[in-house]
Design an enzyme around this catalytic site. Structure first.
Site, PDB file in Angstrom:
ATOM      1  N   CYS A 120     -12.509  31.844  20.779  1.00 50.31           N
ATOM      2  CA  CYS A 120     -12.130  32.451  19.492  1.00 50.31           C
ATOM      3  C   CYS A 120     -12.791  31.759  18.302  1.00 50.31           C
ATOM      4  CB  CYS A 120     -10.621  32.417  19.339  1.00 50.31           C
ATOM      5  SG  CYS A 120      -9.766  33.094  20.756  1.00 50.31           S
ATOM      6  N   HIS A 253      -9.007  33.471  12.351  1.00 53.54           N
ATOM      7  CA  HIS A 253      -8.989  34.130  13.659  1.00 53.54           C
ATOM      8  C   HIS A 253      -7.672  34.893  13.798  1.00 53.54           C
ATOM      9  CE1 HIS A 253      -8.889  35.015  17.793  1.00 53.54           C
ATOM     10  NE2 HIS A 253      -8.107  34.017  18.149  1.00 53.54           N
ATOM     11  N   ASN A 284      -5.781  40.576  19.368  1.00 50.98           N
ATOM     12  CA  ASN A 284      -6.650  39.391  19.350  1.00 50.98           C
ATOM     13  C   ASN A 284      -7.911  39.679  20.167  1.00 50.98           C
ATOM     14  OD1 ASN A 284      -7.930  36.960  19.928  1.00 50.98           O
ATOM     15  ND2 ASN A 284      -6.053  35.855  20.463  1.00 50.98           N
TER      16      ASN A 284
END
Ligand code: ACO
Length: 328
Positions: A120, A253, A284
């Site tokens: 990420c 993020h 996500n």
């Protein structure tokens, strides 16, 4: 004495382009797969729906779609791309790299091309690398892509992670600039925490015919993100020479809206700062989440070109990376 190349003085983001998996999976549908509720998922993460790739959407096809948008928006053609960096943890091949496959599909003549694995944080790692490559003179226009198909690595027997993940790609073109457009990169890792987020061994795919799933100790990541990473976010802002009230946009993020809220409290950002909440309709998407969040804010008009944005990524490794950028 060896000769070196003169580099460009500064670098900047020239454009951003994104692609989202076309299947919309809302919380009601998710709760047919796991024992959960729409209310729990919304309260704990902010997620209302997520985007998954259909069978014909692949890391390559999504990367190419995002890259084409970014290259066109930069006013360039694929011939002018001198390097391609792809960040992904869901390209099921060691070689060729996805970056080489993207180069072939785009018709770039002979760019430097390589993949990075920084989960990420990978998009911000890529931006940091691209900035250095341009300033050192090894590249002029660098295509940085973050892409994932995490739905294919999701364990639906694990209700603590299954509702989080999504599929998409985000791309930027990084190019030379007369003024600084990318601040110092703050990056690093926690080598003691290699087991906190793992994707199973890919040998499983061939030997056992099983999917290597994502395993994550969510509570540990949550604590790390809201303490250590929040401090690193402050550091990226300070290294760019900015006070919190000089920032226009914050794009963390997209892991969990509660992590974002905690970071905002920590950073003491003024209410005027526009904050990416792309997770609500995207989930996500790991390496793709920051460029997708950036594109969404620019397309909706909530943020505008030339504004100053703080980006930060954190995830499996554990690794983190962030910097202040001028929005393309
Ligand atoms: N539905 C209903 N209840 C659930 C669910 C669910 N889907 N999942 C867990 N629960 C229950 C648990 O069993 C637990 O019950 P208990 O208290 O009776 O034991 C309770 O809810 C709380 O569980 P927690 O794990 O403490 O839930 P938390 O509030 O921490 O939320 C989450 C979990 C959303 C995963 C959170 O920890 C998180 O967002 N962590 C960070 C994730 C992240 O940032 N990952 C990094 C990137 S991923 C990558 O790199 C690919």
């Amino acid at each position: 004495m060896l000769q070196t190349r003169p580099g460009h003085r500064y670098a900047r983001l020239m454009s951003v382009g994104g692609y989202r998996g076309s299947r919309v999976v809302d919380n009601a549908e998710m709760c047919t797969m796991i024992d959960s509720s729409d209310e729990w998922i919304r309260q704990r993460t902010g997620i209302v729906e997520r985007r998954w790739a259909t069978d014909d959407e692949t890391p390559l096809s999504m990367s190419v779609a995002a890259a084409r948008k970014a290259i066109e928006r930069a006013g360039l053609v694929p011939d002018q791309i001198s390097a391609i960096i792809v960040s992904t943890v869901s390209h099921f091949k060691q070689t060729p790299s996805l970056a080489c496959e993207v180069a072939a599909e785009l018709g770039c003549p002979a760019p430097a091309a390589f993949d990075i694995s920084a989960a990420c944080a990978g998009f911000s790692y890529g931006v940091g690398l691209a900035e250095g490559m341009i300033r050192s003179g090894s590249s002029d226009y660098v295509l940085v892509i973050g892409v994932e198909v995490l739905s294919r690595l999701t364990d639906f027997d694990d209700r603590s992670t299954a509702f989080l993940f999504s599929d998409g790609a985000g791309a930027v073109v990084v190019g030379p600039s007369d003024v600084p457009g990318i601040g110092p990169t703050v990056w690093g890792s926690d080598p003691k925490a290699t087991k906190v987020i793992e994707i199973g061994d890919w040998k499983q795919l061939t030997t056992a015919g099983e999917t290597p799933y994502i395993h994550m100790d969510g509570r540990t990541v949550f604590l790390w993100a809201t303490t250590f990473i929040a401090d690193k976010t402050k550091e990226a802002l300070a290294l760019a020479g900015l006070a919190p009230d000089e920032l226009d946009v914050f794009i963390p993020h997209q892991a969990n809206n509660r992590i974002t809220d905690s970071m905002l409290r920590h950073l003491k950002l003024p209410e005027s700062v526009v904050v990416s909440r792309d997770i609500v309709h995207m989930g996500n998407s790991s390496a793709a989440s920051v460029p997708l969040g950036m594109e969404a804010l620019l397309e909706s008009g909530e943020a505008t070109s030339g504004q100053t944005a703080l980006i930060i990524g954190f995830g499996a490794g554990l690794v983190f990376s962030g910097q202040v950028v001028t929005l393309p």
